[in-house]
Design a protein around this motif. Structure first.
Motif, PDB file in Angstrom:
ATOM      1  N   LEU A  62       0.825  -1.205   0.000  1.00 11.94           N
ATOM      2  CA  LEU A  62       0.000   0.000   0.000  1.00 11.94           C
ATOM      3  C   LEU A  62       0.859   1.254   0.000  1.00 11.94           C
ATOM      4  O   LEU A  62       0.537   2.236  -0.680  1.00 11.94           O
ATOM      5  CB  LEU A  62      -0.923  -0.007   1.224  1.00 11.94           C
ATOM      6  CG  LEU A  62      -1.870   1.183   1.341  1.00 11.94           C
ATOM      7  CD1 LEU A  62      -2.829   1.238   0.156  1.00 11.94           C
ATOM      8  CD2 LEU A  62      -2.650   1.119   2.649  1.00 11.94           C
ATOM      9  N   ALA A  63       1.966   1.242   0.741  1.00 10.15           N
ATOM     10  CA  ALA A  63       2.849   2.415   0.787  1.00 10.15           C
ATOM     11  C   ALA A  63       3.392   2.748  -0.595  1.00 10.15           C
ATOM     12  O   ALA A  63       3.495   3.931  -0.965  1.00 10.15           O
ATOM     13  CB  ALA A  63       3.990   2.171   1.770  1.00 10.15           C
ATOM     14  N   ALA A  68      -5.343  -6.751   4.003  1.00  5.54           N
ATOM     15  CA  ALA A  68      -4.641  -7.223   5.203  1.00  5.54           C
ATOM     16  C   ALA A  68      -4.692  -6.163   6.294  1.00  5.54           C
ATOM     17  O   ALA A  68      -4.694  -4.955   6.025  1.00  5.54           O
ATOM     18  CB  ALA A  68      -3.192  -7.573   4.859  1.00  5.54           C
ATOM     19  N   ARG A  69      -4.712  -6.608   7.546  1.00  2.00           N
ATOM     20  CA  ARG A  69      -4.841  -5.690   8.670  1.00  2.00           C
ATOM     21  C   ARG A  69      -3.710  -4.654   8.745  1.00  2.00           C
ATOM     22  O   ARG A  69      -3.984  -3.475   8.989  1.00  2.00           O
ATOM     23  CB  ARG A  69      -4.933  -6.487   9.980  1.00  2.00           C
ATOM     24  CG  ARG A  69      -5.086  -5.640  11.234  1.00  2.00           C
ATOM     25  CD  ARG A  69      -6.280  -4.694  11.125  1.00  2.00           C
ATOM     26  NE  ARG A  69      -7.526  -5.393  10.917  1.00  2.00           N
ATOM     27  CZ  ARG A  69      -8.301  -5.853  11.880  1.00  2.00           C
ATOM     28  NH1 ARG A  69      -7.957  -5.672  13.138  1.00  2.00           N
ATOM     29  NH2 ARG A  69      -9.435  -6.461  11.588  1.00  2.00           N
ATOM     30  N   PRO A  70      -2.429  -5.009   8.555  1.00  2.00           N
ATOM     31  CA  PRO A  70      -1.384  -3.965   8.594  1.00  2.00           C
ATOM     32  C   PRO A  70      -1.601  -2.881   7.541  1.00  2.00           C
ATOM     33  O   PRO A  70      -1.360  -1.702   7.797  1.00  2.00           O
ATOM     34  CB  PRO A  70      -0.091  -4.750   8.342  1.00  2.00           C
ATOM     35  CG  PRO A  70      -0.400  -6.147   8.773  1.00  2.00           C
ATOM     36  CD  PRO A  70      -1.829  -6.352   8.417  1.00  2.00           C
ATOM     37  N   ALA A  71      -2.079  -3.282   6.365  1.00  2.00           N
ATOM     38  CA  ALA A  71      -2.347  -2.291   5.320  1.00  2.00           C
ATOM     39  C   ALA A  71      -3.533  -1.414   5.698  1.00  2.00           C
ATOM     40  O   ALA A  71      -3.542  -0.206   5.425  1.00  2.00           O
ATOM     41  CB  ALA A  71      -2.596  -2.989   3.989  1.00  2.00           C
ATOM     42  N   GLU A  72      -4.555  -2.010   6.332  1.00  2.00           N
ATOM     43  CA  GLU A  72      -5.698  -1.221   6.790  1.00  2.00           C
ATOM     44  C   GLU A  72      -5.260  -0.121   7.750  1.00  2.00           C
ATOM     45  O   GLU A  72      -5.698   1.026   7.649  1.00  2.00           O
ATOM     46  CB  GLU A  72      -6.716  -2.130   7.492  1.00  2.00           C
ATOM     47  CG  GLU A  72      -7.571  -2.961   6.557  1.00  2.00           C
ATOM     48  CD  GLU A  72      -8.545  -3.815   7.326  1.00  2.00           C
ATOM     49  OE1 GLU A  72      -8.483  -3.809   8.576  1.00  2.00           O
ATOM     50  OE2 GLU A  72      -9.371  -4.484   6.690  1.00  2.00           O
ATOM     51  N   GLU A  73      -4.394  -0.475   8.700  1.00  2.00           N
ATOM     52  CA  GLU A  73      -3.956   0.507   9.689  1.00  2.00           C
ATOM     53  C   GLU A  73      -3.163   1.632   9.047  1.00  2.00           C
ATOM     54  O   GLU A  73      -3.241   2.795   9.467  1.00  2.00           O
ATOM     55  CB  GLU A  73      -3.143  -0.204  10.767  1.00  2.00           C
ATOM     56  CG  GLU A  73      -3.988  -1.183  11.590  1.00  2.00           C
ATOM     57  CD  GLU A  73      -3.159  -2.012  12.529  1.00  2.00           C
ATOM     58  OE1 GLU A  73      -1.907  -1.921  12.451  1.00  2.00           O
ATOM     59  OE2 GLU A  73      -3.742  -2.763  13.345  1.00  2.00           O
ATOM     60  N   MET A  74      -2.407   1.323   8.003  1.00  2.00           N
ATOM     61  CA  MET A  74      -1.696   2.378   7.276  1.00  2.00           C
ATOM     62  C   MET A  74      -2.680   3.253   6.507  1.00  2.00           C
ATOM     63  O   MET A  74      -2.507   4.482   6.420  1.00  2.00           O
ATOM     64  CB  MET A  74      -0.675   1.764   6.316  1.00  2.00           C
ATOM     65  CG  MET A  74       0.022   2.789   5.426  1.00  2.00           C
ATOM     66  SD  MET A  74       1.281   2.077   4.363  1.00  2.00           S
ATOM     67  CE  MET A  74       2.580   1.788   5.580  1.00  2.00           C
ATOM     68  N   LEU A  75      -3.738   2.636   5.988  1.00  2.08           N
ATOM     69  CA  LEU A  75      -4.710   3.391   5.210  1.00  2.08           C
ATOM     70  C   LEU A  75      -5.479   4.375   6.081  1.00  2.08           C
ATOM     71  O   LEU A  75      -5.861   5.455   5.615  1.00  2.08           O
ATOM     72  CB  LEU A  75      -5.677   2.424   4.512  1.00  2.08           C
ATOM     73  CG  LEU A  75      -6.657   3.029   3.507  1.00  2.08           C
ATOM     74  CD1 LEU A  75      -5.912   3.733   2.372  1.00  2.08           C
ATOM     75  CD2 LEU A  75      -7.577   1.950   2.937  1.00  2.08           C
ATOM     76  N   TYR A  76      -5.710   4.026   7.377  1.00  4.19           N
ATOM     77  CA  TYR A  76      -6.387   4.951   8.286  1.00  4.19           C
ATOM     78  C   TYR A  76      -5.700   6.312   8.269  1.00  4.19           C
ATOM     79  O   TYR A  76      -6.331   7.357   8.089  1.00  4.19           O
ATOM     80  CB  TYR A  76      -6.359   4.432   9.730  1.00  4.19           C
ATOM     81  CG  TYR A  76      -7.026   3.117   9.985  1.00  4.19           C
ATOM     82  CD1 TYR A  76      -7.977   2.606   9.106  1.00  4.19           C
ATOM     83  CD2 TYR A  76      -6.710   2.376  11.114  1.00  4.19           C
ATOM     84  CE1 TYR A  76      -8.595   1.387   9.350  1.00  4.19           C
ATOM     85  CE2 TYR A  76      -7.325   1.162  11.372  1.00  4.19           C
ATOM     86  CZ  TYR A  76      -8.262   0.671  10.486  1.00  4.19           C
ATOM     87  OH  TYR A  76      -8.858  -0.529  10.735  1.00  4.19           O
ATOM     88  N   LEU A  77      -4.397   6.300   8.495  1.00  2.00           N
ATOM     89  CA  LEU A  77      -3.620   7.540   8.600  1.00  2.00           C
ATOM     90  C   LEU A  77      -3.581   8.266   7.264  1.00  2.00           C
ATOM     91  O   LEU A  77      -3.680   9.498   7.206  1.00  2.00           O
ATOM     92  CB  LEU A  77      -2.212   7.230   9.092  1.00  2.00           C
ATOM     93  CG  LEU A  77      -1.302   8.411   9.408  1.00  2.00           C
ATOM     94  CD1 LEU A  77      -1.891   9.248  10.533  1.00  2.00           C
ATOM     95  CD2 LEU A  77       0.095   7.920   9.787  1.00  2.00           C
ATOM     96  N   ALA A  78      -3.436   7.495   6.183  1.00  2.00           N
ATOM     97  CA  ALA A  78      -3.345   8.112   4.862  1.00  2.00           C
ATOM     98  C   ALA A  78      -4.650   8.815   4.494  1.00  2.00           C
ATOM     99  O   ALA A  78      -4.642   9.913   3.922  1.00  2.00           O
ATOM    100  CB  ALA A  78      -2.994   7.057   3.821  1.00  2.00           C
ATOM    101  N   ILE A  88       6.846   5.398   6.959  1.00  2.00           N
ATOM    102  CA  ILE A  88       7.648   4.336   6.369  1.00  2.00           C
ATOM    103  C   ILE A  88       8.630   3.844   7.437  1.00  2.00           C
ATOM    104  O   ILE A  88       9.419   4.619   7.988  1.00  2.00           O
ATOM    105  CB  ILE A  88       8.426   4.829   5.135  1.00  2.00           C
ATOM    106  CG1 ILE A  88       7.460   5.471   4.128  1.00  2.00           C
ATOM    107  CG2 ILE A  88       9.181   3.684   4.498  1.00  2.00           C
ATOM    108  CD1 ILE A  88       6.406   4.530   3.593  1.00  2.00           C
ATOM    109  N   ILE A  89       8.583   2.561   7.756  1.00  2.00           N
ATOM    110  CA  ILE A  89       9.457   1.968   8.758  1.00  2.00           C
ATOM    111  C   ILE A  89      10.755   1.527   8.098  1.00  2.00           C
ATOM    112  O   ILE A  89      10.743   0.731   7.152  1.00  2.00           O
ATOM    113  CB  ILE A  89       8.780   0.764   9.447  1.00  2.00           C
ATOM    114  CG1 ILE A  89       7.410   1.178  10.006  1.00  2.00           C
ATOM    115  CG2 ILE A  89       9.666   0.229  10.554  1.00  2.00           C
ATOM    116  CD1 ILE A  89       7.475   2.284  11.033  1.00  2.00           C
TER     117      ILE A  89
END
Length: 366
Positions: free
Chosen positions: A107-108, A129-139, A147-148
């Protein structure tokens, strides 16, 4: 790279992106039939008018509109509406799907390449996927992603600012979306099944676009058997067209429609072979039920998920099938449709509990 693709791989709003599995004829067929503007989108008047207001307000502000969530059964036009949104905004559209985004990095990479005002269409967003969902919230909320870099104690989060963009999410199962993601959509539109008149309008338009000669009776017959779904209507139109060209006069008329649809096992109520197989298994093998989903699926040779997601919604909506705590049961309408007489009610036992026709519950509720 196609002629309608930009250097950063985004797609022009007027382009049609299809699954790679379709044939060239199917791709051309779908591309020709998709409406390009809201004014050309038939049916769904409530969603269309609400969406038109959201887009017009955004144009007047000179800013991207709120994120849009489109929900509803398959084949009702969610992808078409996403492309119309991009066309109305005169912006490119990036198309992907939830199953294709299984890591936050996927997603990034997409988000970091978006241009200002671009539309990001996420089909089947509930399967992300859940990690991508959490990134999408902020975006979606702050137009920023972190970016880690590195691993373990030395990992560092580098914030990356994103240009304003619009997410259009589509889902067939809105209840599976987590609440934090659902709440970040400023507009939610639910698409319902189409009326016969709306489907007839769609088929008349599409027949003209495909240069297929048709009659009102032929179009109405196809529309009445299309289960309220434009995708099914377009598919049946193709099959009737093929029959008319091979065995008829080349005109999609009433006789061609009835004969072709009978050939392809679509009855007057729009039920196909699998639909009737489920009803016949319920009525003939299990005396109308109730019977469990797994047992019913085995009886018709299909997976339980197929029966539950493909067959049941229409049968339940039309009143052929009843879902009970003990399993699936056939309604009086199902018996009537199959031309069968329902069994006589069994007499209660001395304890006041009715007995089942087979004398045992074993295998009926699996």
């Amino acid at each position: 790279m196609t002629d309608d693709a930009y250097e950063d791989s985004s797609i022009d709003a007027t382009a049609r992106v299809v699954d790679p599995g379709g044939t060239d004829d199917e791709r051309r067929f779908e591309a020709a039939l998709r409406p390009k503007r809201l004014a050309d989108f038939p049916g769904q008047p409530r969603v269309s008018s609400q969406l038109a207001l959201v887009l017009e307000a955004a144009r007047r502000r000179g800013a991207p509109p709120d994120h849009v969530l489109l929900s509803g059964p398959p084949g009702l036009g969610k992808t078409s509406l996403a492309m119309i949104i991009a066309a109305e905004l005169e912006q490119p559209i990036r198309i992907t799907s939830g199953p294709a985004i299984q890591h936050a990095g996927d997603l990034a990479a997409i988000l970091s390449s978006l241009a200002e005002g671009e539309v990001l269409f996420l089909d089947e967003i509930h399967r992300m996927a859940r990690p991508a969902e959490e990134m999408l919230y902020l975006a979606m909320e702050d137009f920023r992603v972190d970016i880690i870099v590195g691993k373990g104690p030395g990992a560092t989060a580098i914030p990356l600012q994103l240009p304003p963009f619009t997410v259009v999410g589509a889902t067939t199962r809105a209840g599976l979306l987590p609440a934090p993601l659902r709440d970040r959509f400023g507009f939610t539109g639910h698409l319902d099944y189409y009326s016969g008149a709306d489907l007839a309008t769609i088929l008349h338009r599409n027949a003209a676009l495909l240069d297929v000669e048709s009659t009102p009776d032929g179009i109405s017959e196809i529309a009445s058997r299309s289960r309220g779904t434009p995708r099914i209507a377009n598919r049946l139109l193709r099959r009737v067209r093929d029959y008319a060209q091979v065995h008829g006069t080349g005109v999609v008329d009433l006789d061609a429609a009835r004969t072709a649809l009978a050939l392809f096992d679509v009855d007057v109520s729009g039920l196909d072979r699998l639909d009737r197989g489920v009803l016949e298994a319920l009525c003939k093998r299990f005396a109308g039920g109730p019977v469990g989903l797994t047992t019913l699926a085995i009886a018709v040779g299909e997976e339980p998920d197929t029966v539950e997601t493909v067959v049941e919604p229409y049968l339940v909506r039309e009143g052929y099938l009843i879902r009970t705590p003990r399993g699936r049961a056939a309604s009086d309408k199902a018996w009537e449709h199959l031309g069968l007489a329902p069994p006589e009610p069994t007499a209660p036992t001395s304890a006041g509990t009715p007995t089942l026709p087979f004398g045992s519950d074993e295998g009926r509720f699996g």
